[in-house]
Design an enzyme around this catalytic site. Structure first.
Site, short mmCIF file in Angstrom:
data_model
loop_
_atom_site.label_atom_id
_atom_site.label_comp_id
_atom_site.label_asym_id
_atom_site.label_seq_id
_atom_site.Cartn_x
_atom_site.Cartn_y
_atom_site.Cartn_z
N GLU A 1 87.53 73.98 48.70
CA GLU A 1 87.63 72.52 48.72
C GLU A 1 86.60 72.03 49.74
O GLU A 1 86.86 72.03 50.94
CB GLU A 1 89.04 72.07 49.15
CG GLU A 1 90.15 72.52 48.21
CD GLU A 1 90.24 71.70 46.94
OE1 GLU A 1 89.48 70.72 46.79
OE2 GLU A 1 91.07 72.05 46.08
N CYS B 1 87.01 63.80 53.02
CA CYS B 1 86.15 64.40 51.98
C CYS B 1 85.95 63.40 50.85
O CYS B 1 84.93 63.44 50.17
CB CYS B 1 86.76 65.69 51.47
SG CYS B 1 88.48 65.51 50.99
P1 NAD Z 1 83.71 73.18 58.75
O1 NAD Z 1 83.06 73.75 57.55
O2 NAD Z 1 82.91 73.07 59.98
O3 NAD Z 1 85.02 74.04 59.12
C1 NAD Z 1 86.08 74.20 58.21
C2 NAD Z 1 86.86 75.44 58.55
O4 NAD Z 1 86.08 76.59 58.25
C3 NAD Z 1 87.22 75.56 60.03
O5 NAD Z 1 88.53 76.07 60.15
C4 NAD Z 1 86.22 76.56 60.52
O6 NAD Z 1 86.67 77.23 61.67
C5 NAD Z 1 86.17 77.49 59.32
N1 NAD Z 1 85.01 78.41 59.26
C6 NAD Z 1 83.71 78.13 59.49
N2 NAD Z 1 82.96 79.25 59.37
C7 NAD Z 1 83.81 80.26 59.05
C8 NAD Z 1 83.65 81.65 58.80
N3 NAD Z 1 82.47 82.23 58.87
N4 NAD Z 1 84.74 82.38 58.49
C9 NAD Z 1 85.96 81.80 58.42
N5 NAD Z 1 86.18 80.49 58.67
C10 NAD Z 1 85.11 79.72 58.97
O7 NAD Z 1 84.29 71.74 58.31
P2 NAD Z 1 84.92 70.59 59.22
O8 NAD Z 1 83.86 69.94 60.02
O9 NAD Z 1 86.13 71.10 59.94
O10 NAD Z 1 85.46 69.57 58.10
C11 NAD Z 1 84.66 68.63 57.48
C12 NAD Z 1 84.22 69.10 56.10
O11 NAD Z 1 85.35 69.47 55.32
C13 NAD Z 1 83.52 68.01 55.30
O12 NAD Z 1 82.44 68.57 54.62
C14 NAD Z 1 84.60 67.55 54.33
O13 NAD Z 1 84.10 66.94 53.16
C15 NAD Z 1 85.29 68.84 54.05
N6 NAD Z 1 86.64 68.63 53.53
C16 NAD Z 1 86.86 68.84 52.21
C17 NAD Z 1 88.11 68.61 51.68
C18 NAD Z 1 88.37 68.82 50.21
O14 NAD Z 1 89.54 68.89 49.84
N7 NAD Z 1 87.36 68.91 49.36
C19 NAD Z 1 89.15 68.18 52.51
C20 NAD Z 1 88.90 67.98 53.86
C21 NAD Z 1 87.63 68.21 54.36
#
Ligand code: NAD
Length: 504
Positions: A261, A295
């Protein structure tokens, strides 16, 4: 210590590995969770070590072996009690969401309500995990499919829905018979601990433990270990497209399943026939709600040429009235961005838009007060400008003009992301064109409703670089189960399929 935190069982220094009780066995440094509205420290969290991760997963494996044999409606009864626990804690948990990620009060409460709603939904679902039965081509044979629990599910969550995104996964996975291990964002660890504890109290009261693990750790260490771990047949990851691309590759390499997502770049089209008052409210909520950090936030707006000038003026006037400030204060509509990096990202995007030919109509600046506040911003732009094709996680709305609906739909689709989309129109033909196979290419397509604020009853997710995953309602539960096709022979012959004869 803040009263809300204390009531939720948080202390000044909290363990980062939980499975029921905290697993207190060393730690790998610590982080401080800060209130983005003030910059003040809320509390500290110890980061989990790999040994703690291992203990959490082992405990989840043990719990899964028993949980999968509990009848699904009985699993649903525990989830029903979790919904009650969240109801009882809604006020405090919602306030914690506001304190930790800066959502205004109504949105913090609304997030916990989403958790309650998905738990209620999962309770009903626990009696509806149906398989199909098929007519066998062989006589005295019965063929059907059944759905079994999948196993251990790892849930990786973004900062911006620190409570509900876990619940979307965990409540459904729990009734499906899975055990869940959660790796939350390091930007919202306290909400994760409080959410975990609320569920654990229910499990403990019912003689269960180990079903929900929580590991708060570094991406490079605990995160990487988790996505590579073959004990997780499903990794459900919510976050940026950059993260999802990496997680998707790693999980695919071990032939695991991922449910992704990811980022959106959502647009609204406004037709001349639209109820413009309705459109204005939908666009305002979609673009500035949660300070543009959803998002599903509305990031692009296509206005028909005949209404563009007047309607843009109305938008600018509305934007000027939006009250920015303390998320928990009455009347505030826009709180802070999550951190200084997000403010820098906002400033970079505004500068890039101007350099690429855009014109800032309102906003465009950071707000001069403690915390990470920026002004909700409208920029007159062209859809092909590179910056308009990126997701900037901040309240920036790019406004374009169009002449023909087909042109607007093509431009709306001409981005890498495919999450949410909307049209405001009173034309039946335009609405159906937008919803047709040649219309919006997004996972969510709305008419006379904005892009954000999805209901849990529908399947939630998006296409293209949004990752293709589906969560919440409809038949999304199937991602958390494994399908088994069963054929029973109750006759005395052994006929083979396709009429094959293999006599000796
Ligand atoms: P992010 O990608 O920085 O982090 C998201 C999660 O991924 C965090 O828990 C982070 O620790 C984890 N992560 C990152 N690298 C990883 C790895 N190598 N291994 C395992 N886990 C890892 O995102 P963010 O800044 O927290 O959130 C914002 C983003 O999330 C935006 O792009 C938004 O659109 C998206 N989002 C999407 C939805 C959806 O349902 N489509 C919902 C909410 C947020």
């Amino acid at each position: 210590m803040n009263d809300v935190l204390a009531r939720l069982g948080l202390s000044d220094l909290n363990p980062g590995a939980w499975n029921g009780a905290a697993i207190a066995d060393g730690y790998d440094g610590e982080i401080t969770s800060e209130n983005p509205a003030t910059g003040e420290a809320l509390a500290r969290v110890q980061l989990a070590t790999r040994a703690q991760y291992e203990a959490v997963v082992k405990e989840a494996e043990r719990a899964f072996r028993e949980w999968r044999m509990l009848p699904a409606p009985k699993r649903g009864e525990l989830v029903r009690q979790m919904a009650e626990a969240f109801r009882a804690k809604k006020e405090d948990l919602g306030a914690l969401v506001s304190l930790e990620v800066g959502k205004i009060r109504a949105e913090g409460q609304g997030e916990v309500q989403e958790t309650i709603d998905i738990a209620d939904y999962a309770v009903g679902l626990s009696r509806q995990l149906y398989g199909l039965s098929m007519h066998s081509e062989r006589s005295s044979h019965r063929m059907y499919e059944q759905w079994h629990p999948l196993g251990l599910v790892s849930v990786i969550t973004a900062f911006n829905f620190p409570n509900a995104v876990w619940a979307w996964n965990a409540m459904i996975a729990a009734v499906c018979g899975d055990a869940v291990v959660w790796k939350p964002s390091l930007k919202a660890p306290l909400t994760a601990i409080a959410t975990h504890r609320a569920c654990e109290e229910v499990l403990a009261k019912n003689g269960w433990s180990g079903l929900f693990g929580l590991v708060i750790g570094r991406d490079a260490d605990v995160g990487e270990t988790m996505i590579r771990d073959p004990r997780f047949p499903l990794v459900s990851a919510t976050g940026s497209t950059r993260m999802g691309r990496h997680v998707g590759r790693v999980v695919a390499d071990r032939l695991g399943r991922s449910l992704l997502e990811l980022g959106g770049n959502n647009a609204i089209i406004v037709e001349p026939s639209a109820d413009l008052g309705l459109a204005l409210r939908g666009i305002l909520f979609g673009a500035v709600g949660t300070a543009g950090q959803r998002c599903t936030t509305t990031r692009r707006l296509f206005l028909h040429r005949s209404i563009a000038a007047d309607f843009t003026a109305r938008l600018v006037a509305a934007w000027k009235q939006v009250r920015i400030g303390d998320p928990l204060a009455e009347g505030t509509l826009v709180g802070p961005l999550i951190d200084a990096g997000a403010v820098a990202g906002f400033e970079h995007a505004v500068a890039a838009a101007v350099a690429q030919g855009g014109e800032v109509l309102v906003g465009g600046q950071r707000v001069d007060r403690p915390g990470h506040f920026v002004q909700p911003t409208i920029i007159r732009a062209r859809p092909e400008m590179p910056i308009c094709k990126e997701e900037t996680f901040a309240p920036i709305l790019y406004v374009f003009e169009y002449s023909e609906l087909g042109e607007a739909i093509a431009a709306q689709n001409d981005v890498a992301q495919g999450l949410s989309s909307a049209i405001f129109t009173d034309s039946f033909r335009s609405a159906e064109t937008f919803l047709s196979a040649a219309g919006s290419d997004c996972g969510i397509a709305n008419v006379n409703i904005g892009t954000s604020g999805a209901e849990i009853g529908g399947a939630f997710g998006g296409e293209k670089e949004t990752g293709g995953g589906r969560e919440a309602g409809s038949d999304s539960w199937k991602a958390y189960m494994r399908r088994q096709t069963c054929t029973l022979n109750w006759g005395r012959d052994l006929p083979l399929a396709q009429g094959i004869s293999f006599d000796v």
